[in-house]
Design a protein around this motif. Structure first.
Motif, PDB file in Angstrom:
ATOM      1  N   THR A 176     -30.192 -26.561  71.142  1.00  0.00           N
ATOM      2  CA  THR A 176     -29.942 -27.944  71.572  1.00  0.00           C
ATOM      3  C   THR A 176     -30.662 -28.263  72.879  1.00  0.00           C
ATOM      4  N   THR A 177     -30.900 -27.270  73.709  1.00  0.00           N
ATOM      5  CA  THR A 177     -31.651 -27.498  74.946  1.00  0.00           C
ATOM      6  C   THR A 177     -33.137 -27.683  74.655  1.00  0.00           C
ATOM      7  N   LEU A 178     -33.680 -26.848  73.768  1.00  0.00           N
ATOM      8  CA  LEU A 178     -35.092 -26.960  73.413  1.00  0.00           C
ATOM      9  C   LEU A 178     -35.409 -28.306  72.774  1.00  0.00           C
ATOM     10  N   MET A 179     -34.444 -28.873  72.064  1.00  0.00           N
ATOM     11  CA  MET A 179     -34.613 -30.187  71.425  1.00  0.00           C
ATOM     12  C   MET A 179     -33.639 -31.189  72.034  1.00  0.00           C
ATOM     13  N   GLY A 180     -33.619 -31.204  73.354  1.00  0.00           N
ATOM     14  CA  GLY A 180     -32.622 -31.989  74.072  1.00  0.00           C
ATOM     15  C   GLY A 180     -32.627 -33.465  73.725  1.00  0.00           C
ATOM     16  N   LEU A 181     -33.809 -34.064  73.599  1.00  0.00           N
ATOM     17  CA  LEU A 181     -33.873 -35.488  73.287  1.00  0.00           C
ATOM     18  C   LEU A 181     -33.249 -35.776  71.929  1.00  0.00           C
ATOM     19  N   ALA A 204     -38.655 -33.206  73.154  1.00  0.00           N
ATOM     20  CA  ALA A 204     -38.988 -34.291  72.231  1.00  0.00           C
ATOM     21  C   ALA A 204     -39.545 -33.793  70.897  1.00  0.00           C
ATOM     22  N   ARG A 205     -39.694 -32.477  70.742  1.00  0.00           N
ATOM     23  CA  ARG A 205     -40.242 -31.951  69.499  1.00  0.00           C
ATOM     24  C   ARG A 205     -39.120 -31.387  68.624  1.00  0.00           C
ATOM     25  N   LEU A 206     -39.236 -31.613  67.332  1.00  0.00           N
ATOM     26  CA  LEU A 206     -38.339 -30.967  66.378  1.00  0.00           C
ATOM     27  C   LEU A 206     -38.933 -29.608  66.023  1.00  0.00           C
ATOM     28  N   LEU A 207     -38.151 -28.554  66.151  1.00  0.00           N
ATOM     29  CA  LEU A 207     -38.654 -27.194  66.060  1.00  0.00           C
ATOM     30  C   LEU A 207     -37.948 -26.419  64.947  1.00  0.00           C
ATOM     31  N   GLY A 208     -38.631 -25.427  64.424  1.00  0.00           N
ATOM     32  CA  GLY A 208     -38.008 -24.476  63.516  1.00  0.00           C
ATOM     33  C   GLY A 208     -37.695 -24.984  62.131  1.00  0.00           C
TER      34      GLY A 208
END
Length: 395
Positions: free
Chosen positions: A99-104, A175-179
């Motif tokens: 959730t931190t990596l994709m905070g936005l 701001a990036r969706l990851l994984g």
């Protein structure tokens, strides 16, 4: 991410009960959550398709489907709270990192769901604003893809540092969706949406087959669509599921188990679809819930295997029996189950006839029990809170 760092990120207070309990409840509540979510998406797609057909049966069914989508979305949101809470109990380092990596996107998730539900409700009230429905569908799908990315990113702790600082430069925008894995998303959402739709269409026929004001021709039309939806769902789930096994499944060393489960579920419903009828809808529902449980166990197994590679096991999560929390949890369940069962029986009775009917005396007594249990729960909740406050003040 080193194993030591991941373990150090766990809650120092530990879990309030044995982690196996949280793991079991995580899978069970996920099954209920995903059933309602996929029912909402499947019925919304059916309703939007039916709006443009201009035929009597389609027009009637589209209204039912849109109304069902509203109710299922609300239930999906409500039931989604439970698995999320259990994830945060035993997978907190994984969840909070994702959730931190994709905070936005984490922050945007609630507004996306709220706006999607708002537009969906407008469609339900107006009935013929297909454009509003497509906006609702897009927002809900984006919210679902966000949650899918958050869950999938937690399976790749070895890539967290790369995602956080690509090329050695920290990126804190979130701001990036990851994984994400598109075949997984398509299988678990669109494949299961068609299967869920097929199940609820058969349940519709089962429920209304005794109503004289519901034409038999309409019920036959709905039953036929239910069989087609089950067949389509099996094909979509099987096709996208195999791609899921070849992508994320292979990455995590779970390609073969994933492929076997996918083929078993797809084959089961390809075989069952021609035999499915309104009168045996409860058997179809039972088969589907069993299939969802198998998929839920598979998802959990993939997470255990992926995190086990770096030495993280949910069963090794430290815990201290917090009897106050456990008693509160059990008391809430004991009070809620009779109330929910009573409401379900009242709803069942109210639609059994065109003019409705009163619940049986036994159902009314069950409702009285539910009210007493709610009062007892409130007294218990207040008493437990006062006890904890008094004990802390005394300490």
């Amino acid at each position: 991410m080193t194993p030591e760092a991941l373990l150090a990120m766990r809650d120092p207070l530990g879990a309030p009960f044995h982690p196996l309990i949280a793991q079991i409840l995580l899978v069970v509540t996920y099954v209920l959550h995903i059933f309602f979510v996929t029912t909402a998406i499947g019925s919304l797609l059916l309703g939007l398709y039916g709006l443009g057909r201009g035929e009597e049966n389609w027009e009637r069914l589209s209204k039912v489907a849109i109304r069902l989508s509203v109710q299922a979305t609300g239930l999906g949101i409500t039931m989604g709270i439970a698995p999320l809470l259990f994830v945060q109990v035993i997978y907190d380092p994984v969840w909070y990192t994702a959730t931190t990596l994709m905070g936005l996107w984490t922050v945007l998730f609630i507004p996306l769901v709220a706006l999607g539900y708002l537009f969906l409700y407008i469609l339900y009230l107006r009935g013929n604003l297909a454009g509003v429905g497509y906006v609702a569908l897009a927002l809900l799908l984006l919210a679902g893809f966000t949650m899918h990315s958050l869950a999938s990113a937690g399976l790749y702790p070895s890539r967290w540092a790369e995602w956080y600082a690509p090329g050695g430069v920290a990126n804190t925008a979130g701001a990036r969706l990851l994984g994400y894995d598109l075949p997984r998303f398509a299988a678990l959402l669109f494949g299961q949406a068609a299967l869920s739709l097929g199940v609820v269409l058969h349940l519709f026929v089962w429920y209304f087959r005794r109503r004289e004001d519901v034409p038999e021709g309409f019920l036959a039309f709905v039953e036929s669509l239910g069989q087609k939806a089950l067949r389509l769902g099996a094909l979509l789930f099987g096709g996208f599921g195999l791609l899921w096994a070849l992508t994320q499944g292979r990455d995590l060393g779970m390609g073969l188990p994933l492929a076997l489960v996918v083929l078993a579920v797809a084959g089961l419903f390809l075989w069952h679809a021609p035999k499915a009828q309104g009168r045996n809808a409860l058997a179809t529902l039972g088969l589907y819930l069993g299939a969802l449980l198998a998929v839920g166990l598979l998802r959990e197994g993939m997470r255990v295997v992926a995190l086990g590679r770096i030495g993280y096991s949910p069963l090794a999560y430290p815990f201290v029996w917090d009897w106050g929390s456990l008693l509160f949890f059990l008391a809430t369940g004991a009070a809620a189950v009779p109330v929910i069962a009573y409401l379900a029986q009242v709803l069942y009775a109210s639609g059994a006839r065109k003019e409705g009917q009163d619940p049986a005396p036994g159902v009314e007594r069950f409702g009285d029990l539910g009210v007493r249990l709610l009062i007892a729960w409130f007294v218990f909740y207040l008493g437990l809170g006062l006890f904890v406050v008094a004990r802390n003040l005394g300490g």
